[in-house]
Design an enzyme around this catalytic site. Structure first.
Site, PDB file in Angstrom:
ATOM      1  N   ARG A  64       0.871  -1.148   0.085  1.00 18.66           N
ATOM      2  CA  ARG A  64      -0.066   0.016  -0.160  1.00 18.66           C
ATOM      3  C   ARG A  64       0.917   1.116  -0.040  1.00 18.66           C
ATOM      4  NH1 ARG A  64      -2.462   0.607   4.692  1.00 18.66           N
ATOM      5  NH2 ARG A  64      -1.349  -0.913   5.793  1.00 18.66           N
ATOM      6  N   TYR A 115       7.270   7.737  17.196  1.00 15.03           N
ATOM      7  CA  TYR A 115       7.519   7.938  15.749  1.00 15.03           C
ATOM      8  C   TYR A 115       8.649   8.829  15.384  1.00 15.03           C
ATOM      9  CZ  TYR A 115       6.249   8.564  10.822  1.00 15.03           C
ATOM     10  OH  TYR A 115       6.322   8.532   9.347  1.00 15.03           O
ATOM     11  N   VAL A 148       8.756  -7.056   9.084  1.00  9.37           N
ATOM     12  CA  VAL A 148      10.001  -6.776   9.069  1.00  9.37           C
ATOM     13  C   VAL A 148      10.701  -6.758  10.320  1.00  9.37           C
ATOM     14  CG1 VAL A 148       9.951  -5.461   6.729  1.00  9.37           C
ATOM     15  CG2 VAL A 148       9.440  -4.285   9.112  1.00  9.37           C
ATOM     16  N   LYS A 199      12.294   7.915  13.619  1.00 11.72           N
ATOM     17  CA  LYS A 199      12.449   8.198  12.281  1.00 11.72           C
ATOM     18  C   LYS A 199      13.804   9.235  12.268  1.00 11.72           C
ATOM     19  CE  LYS A 199       9.167   6.489   9.999  1.00 11.72           C
ATOM     20  NZ  LYS A 199       9.423   5.719   8.708  1.00 11.72           N
TER      21      LYS A 199
END
Ligand code: NAP
Length: 246
Positions: free
Chosen positions: A14, A154, A63, A158
């Site tokens: 997606r 998050y 993953v 990152k």
């Protein structure tokens, strides 16, 4: 049959990964289309690519689980030959006040967003090191470059991905392997629908170029970093955000 250009794109069922996989397939890569849960979407993409003469297979893996990643890489190698380009894109996101962040949430985000990249890179590296060639593109975020209220976890993952990219680029440059990163702004995918249409409309308005990004915008940035046009570029973060962070 062994192919010369073999890409593995994680989170390709997606959104951004899907557009990256399609772009690379049309650029002549045989592509491993990784999915986690949405086999239907990965199969649909592979069918469309195959129908247009491209080479692609769908490969399942979470993953965050090294054994699944290793098995996935083996499947791609059996189908097409060793991976020459890894696009580490799979990721999870969500909003929470920092005091509400549970151990489970923190560990899951790091497991997928950061360890996922580590597992995939370590799985494809032996061949790249042997060949003294290869290319790795990670997908961070503008929230890996700036702070993001209510997205501390998050944002941490990152930021860490950018550290991984820059440091690994230094380590692998003498081996002829380039490592770069794309930092997308607000891209119109499933991931951001939770924000609601009003907020997305406002975010488009706050973007100097006046719109949200598309998965294809990010695919173009990844394709550039993977291309020979970027052969002297390593350890860089390419922000693609319509000017959002200035
Ligand atoms: P998305 O539409 O939510 O799609 C996420 C993709 O990641 C799906 O293909 C999903 O697979 C896969 N995935 C999730 N967890 C996985 C796991 N454990 N193992 C393997 N695959 C997994 O997200 P997106 O917007 O395309 O985002 C892609 C990347 O861009 C992420 O790293 C995200 O942080 C980053 N990014 C996005 C934005 C944005 O505004 N959209 C901005 C900056 C950065 P299944 O569907 O098969 O489960």
């Amino acid at each position: 049959m062994e192919q010369k250009k073999v890409a593995l794109v994680t989170g390709a069922s997606r959104g951004i990964g899907r557009a990256v996989a399609a772009r690379l397939a049309h650029a002549g890569y045989a592509v491993g289309v990784n999915y986690h849960e949405r086999r239907d979407k990965a199969d649909e993409l592979v069918a469309a690519l195959t129908a247009s003469g491209c080479k692609a297979i769908a490969v399942q893996a979470d993953v965050s689980v090294r054994a699944e990643v290793d098995a996935m890489v083996r499947r791609v190698e059996e189908a097409f030959g060793p991976v020459t380009l890894l696009v580490s894109n799979a990721g999870v996101a969500g909003q929470a006040l920092f005091q509400d962040v549970t151990d489970e949430l923190w560990e899951r985000y790091f497991a997928v967003n950061l360890n996922g990249a580590r597992h995939c890179i370590q799985a494809v590296l032996p061949h790249m090191l042997h060949e003294k060639a290869g290319c790795i593109v990670t997908v961070s975020s503008i929230w890996g470059q700036h702070g993001a209220s209510c997205e501390v976890t998050y944002s941490c993952t990152k930021h860490a991905l950018i550290g991984l990219t820059r440091s690994l680029a230094m380590e692998l440059a003498p081996s002829g392997i380039r490592v770069n990163c794309v930092a997308p702004g607000v891209i119109n995918t499933d991931m951001v629908q939770v924000l609601g249409s009003e907020t997305l409309h406002d975010l488009a308005g706050q973007t100097p170029l006046g719109r949200l990004g598309t998965p294809e915008d990010i695919a173009a940035a990844v394709a550039f970093l993977a291309s020979d046009d970027a052969s002297f570029i390593t350890g860089q973060v390419l922000t693609a955000d319509g000017g959002f962070i200035g």
